[in-house]
Scaffold this active site. Structure first.
Site, short mmCIF file in Angstrom:
data_model
loop_
_atom_site.label_atom_id
_atom_site.label_comp_id
_atom_site.label_asym_id
_atom_site.label_seq_id
_atom_site.Cartn_x
_atom_site.Cartn_y
_atom_site.Cartn_z
N TRP A 70 -5.51 58.48 31.33
CA TRP A 70 -5.20 57.26 32.09
C TRP A 70 -4.77 57.82 33.43
CZ3 TRP A 70 -4.87 51.99 32.21
CH2 TRP A 70 -3.92 51.42 33.04
N GLU A 479 8.88 33.42 36.02
CA GLU A 479 8.27 34.39 35.11
C GLU A 479 8.72 34.14 33.66
OE1 GLU A 479 5.96 36.30 34.91
OE2 GLU A 479 6.41 37.82 33.42
N LYS A 483 6.18 33.46 30.64
CA LYS A 483 6.15 34.32 29.45
C LYS A 483 6.29 33.47 28.19
CE LYS A 483 5.03 37.16 30.43
NZ LYS A 483 4.46 37.97 31.47
N GLU A 486 3.09 31.33 27.50
CA GLU A 486 1.85 32.03 27.11
C GLU A 486 1.92 32.64 25.72
OE1 GLU A 486 2.53 35.83 30.08
OE2 GLU A 486 0.51 35.39 29.44
N HIS A 502 16.11 16.94 42.47
CA HIS A 502 14.93 16.36 43.11
C HIS A 502 13.85 15.98 42.10
CE1 HIS A 502 16.63 17.31 46.99
NE2 HIS A 502 16.95 18.50 46.49
C1 F6R Z 1 0.98 37.06 32.39
C2 F6R Z 1 -0.09 37.94 32.80
C3 F6R Z 1 -1.00 37.48 33.87
C4 F6R Z 1 -1.30 38.61 34.85
C5 F6R Z 1 -2.37 38.16 35.86
C6 F6R Z 1 -2.64 39.22 36.89
O1 F6R Z 1 1.78 37.65 31.42
O2 F6R Z 1 -0.26 39.01 32.28
O3 F6R Z 1 -0.48 36.38 34.53
O4 F6R Z 1 -0.12 38.98 35.50
O5 F6R Z 1 -3.55 37.87 35.16
O6 F6R Z 1 -3.16 40.37 36.33
P1 F6R Z 1 -3.17 41.73 37.11
O7 F6R Z 1 -1.76 42.14 37.35
O8 F6R Z 1 -3.91 42.69 36.23
O9 F6R Z 1 -3.88 41.48 38.41
#
Ligand code: F6R
Length: 606
Positions: A70, A479, A483, A486, A502
């Site tokens: 990686w 955020e 989280k 989702e 508001h």
């Molecule tokens: C939420 C999540 C997504 C990513 C978004 C951007 O937990 O994982 O909202 O943050 O799809 O992805 P990247 O950072 O790979 O551009």
């Protein structure tokens, strides 16, 4: 966070190594390689399928080392893939980690006539070990004396052609597991490739080194010749092993926060001068000196990290910042003048909207920058300059450790820009000190996992959640809500606490819980009064507050205390809490938190 796997025993090593690498592939890698003494080194971009098809010989070697990469330094291509060979091809090294002082070590070797084939930090190790051997040292002492000169992290495998049955391994910051079999021994970065051969393992600790032959293993440190590391029997299955014993990747990755923070700041802080050293953007320092506006663009979690970047860069750097969803930015007609830079934040480096936003910025003449986790990804390649996260592969679809890393890296960018403008050395030093303490503080937050779980369970029947915060806690509220929705499919909204009156206050009743992020910062009193508004409407309240805050207990039913840090870095700690809260809330419902329905890890379509 690469994958390493080695074998020494009485069987043919080639199929054992290839099958072992295959079981590490779950992490998603960009290149692979294998060294079997007596055969040519084979390396390739891609992963194990490509590696298998490249092997044009049949080896009867009874030992070997292999690697899945990686990328951290250098593009993911064939030359940069591991293992790396020494000058004369006597020593082969596969490495997981980062050698911080590789530049100076490499320069010294080049002065002494060495030629390097790759751009990696790792290759210096192979050269150095061979030099030590040529000076008359044993294989083991050559590795010891090389590692004494090295600064950084490693999970290391070394093979020496003149002692093909011996494998030497060492650990500093990157995991190494030994597998002990009958007449055969193994080394890997996690237990998953070992388990089909033996359940007897030894987990090395930082500073350990091990010398393995088919019938022996000895663990030592750089200073002591032998130390005791008792073997353990593990009864994980292969899937559990790849998760390091955690039930889900999401939880494992949340628990990687301390390591991720260490990787984000390692070698990048100059304490004495209160500065950040960011090699990746130093190349464009002249343009950055003229920067008078920054547009941050990203999607989802990375966008919320970008909002924190806005606060940080305006606060410390004094540069006007705007943050925009990449999916909006690319279709507007953004105004870009001389002195504007566009910065993309992306874990994968492949999110199509973010990529197109960067391309749009470029078309309009902006300097383009990236805060990207995946080395060699399209965004990393197409931006003019950037800073890598070095957070390692993220498997869980919901981004967790990447968010923590993005906030840390954006604070480094803010410090970098701030110190070249009006941020004083003293103030810079305070930020540096606070950043250095973050890994340890994050460990304290992770220790709260069980109590956060108990609180999450109390609210398990809630169908709606509100997350609120002000200033640096506002993006964390956004955020936290993302989280939760989702991974648990429960409705959640993030709001600036000052917005309650508001509109959102209308939703509050006894069944609508609010999670308030209320550290003792510059807006503490304000957030507290927004919580009182909710309390007056009988809305259940959970608070994330600063250790020692007694007042908050009178308002919230449940309080999760986080340690004190500077206001600008609080999101790193409260961010871990909201991640743990979402995880436990969803995992208790038996949901597949690693692969939430309808979502993909990398969104490469519109
Ligand atoms: C939420 C999540 C997504 C990513 C978004 C951007 O937990 O994982 O909202 O943050 O799809 O992805 P990247 O950072 O790979 O551009």
């Amino acid at each position: 966070m690469c994958g390493i796997f080695a074998y020494t025993g009485d069987k043919n090593a080639q199929p054992i190594l290839l099958d072992g690498l295959q079981s590490l592939e779950y992490r998603g890698y960009d290149s692979a390689g294998i060294f079997l003494p007596g055969s040519p080194l084979v390396k390739t971009p891609g992963a194990v399928t490509e590696l298998r098809s490249r092997i044009a010989f049949s080896s009867d070697a009874k030992s070997g080392i292999s690697h899945l990469r990686w990328a951290t330094h250098g593009e993911p291509n064939e030359v940069n893939a591991h293992p790396h060979a020494s000058q004369n091809g006597e020593v082969y090294v596969a490495h997981n980690g980062i050698i911080e002082n590789y530049r100076e070590l490499k320069e010294r070797l080049i002065k002494n006539g060495h030629t390097f084939r790759s751009e990696t930090d790792t290759e210096v190790l192979a050269h150095m070990i061979e030099v030590e051997i040529h000076q008359g040292k044993t294989f083991e002492n050559a590795v010891v004396d090389t590692l004494r000169q090295v600064r950084g992290t490693y999970g290391l495998l070394v093979s020496y052609t003149k002692e093909p049955n011996t494998i030497i391994t060492a650990r500093m910051g990157s995991p190494v597991v030994l597998g002990l079999g009958a007449g055969e021994n193994f080394v890997a970065s996690d237990a998953s490739p070992i388990l089909r051969h033996t359940k007897q393992v030894v987990f090395l600790s930082d500073g350990d080194m091990a010398i393995l032959t088919p019938t022996s293993h000895r663990v030592r440190t750089l200073s002591e010749n032998e130390i005791k590391r008792p073997a353990q029997t593990i009864d994980w299955n292969v899937e559990e092993a790849s998760k390091g014993g955690y039930p889900h990747f999401m939880l494992k990755e949340i628990h990687e926060a301390p390591e991720v923070l260490e990787n984000a700041i390692r070698g990048r802080l100059i304490q004495k001068e209160g500065r950040a050293k960011l090699g990746g953007i130093e190349a464009v320092s002249a343009e950055l000196a003229d920067l008078d506006r920054l547009l941050i663009t990203a999607c989802g979690t990375a966008y919320y990290a970008g909002l924190l970047g806005e606060y940080l860069i305006e606060d410390l750097g004094g540069i006007p910042v705007e943050v925009e969803l990449a999916s909006e930015f690319r279709y507007r007609k953004p105004i870009i003048r001389k002195g504007t830079a566009v910065l993309a934040v992306s874990q994968s480096g492949e999110t199509l909207d973010t990529l197109e936003a960067i391309r749009e910025g470029k078309r309009r003449g902006a300097l383009t920058l990236g805060v990207v986790n995946t080395v060699g990804s399209t965004i990393a390649r197409e931006t003019d300059a950037g800073v890598y996260n070095h957070a390692g592969p993220e498997i869980g679809v919901a981004s967790t450790k990447a968010f923590i890393s993005q906030v840390a890296v954006l604070s480094l960018v803010a410090l970098f820009l701030g110190r070249s403008r009006s941020l004083s050395e003293d103030d810079g030093r305070k930020i540096v000190e606070a950043l250095k303490k973050l890994p340890e503080l994050s460990r304290k937050v992770l220790a709260l996992s069980d109590s956060i779980k108990q609180i999450a369970l109390k609210y398990k029947d809630a169908r709606d959640f509100l997350f609120i915060g002000r200033r640096y806690s506002y993006p964390v509220a956004l955020e936290g809500a993302l989280k939760l929705k989702e991974v648990s499919y429960v409705h959640a909204e993030g709001y600036g606490a000052g917005e309650m009156k508001h509109g959102p206050l209308a939703m509050i009743d006894t069944k609508f819980p609010t999670l308030a992020i209320v550290p003792q910062d510059s807006v503490y009193e304000k957030t507290l009064s927004n919580m009182i508004e909710i309390q007056a409407r009988k809305g259940p309240l959970i608070a994330i507050a600063t250790e020692g805050d007694e007042r908050v207990k009178e308002i919230a039913q449940d309080v999760i205390y986080i340690p004190t840090t500077i206001e600008q870095l609080t999101p790193v700690l409260s961010g871990i809490v909201v991640q743990l809260f979402a995880y436990h809330f969803a995992a208790e419902k038996g949901l597949n938190v690693d692969r939430p329905r309808n979502l993909a890890k990398s969104v490469t379509v519109e």
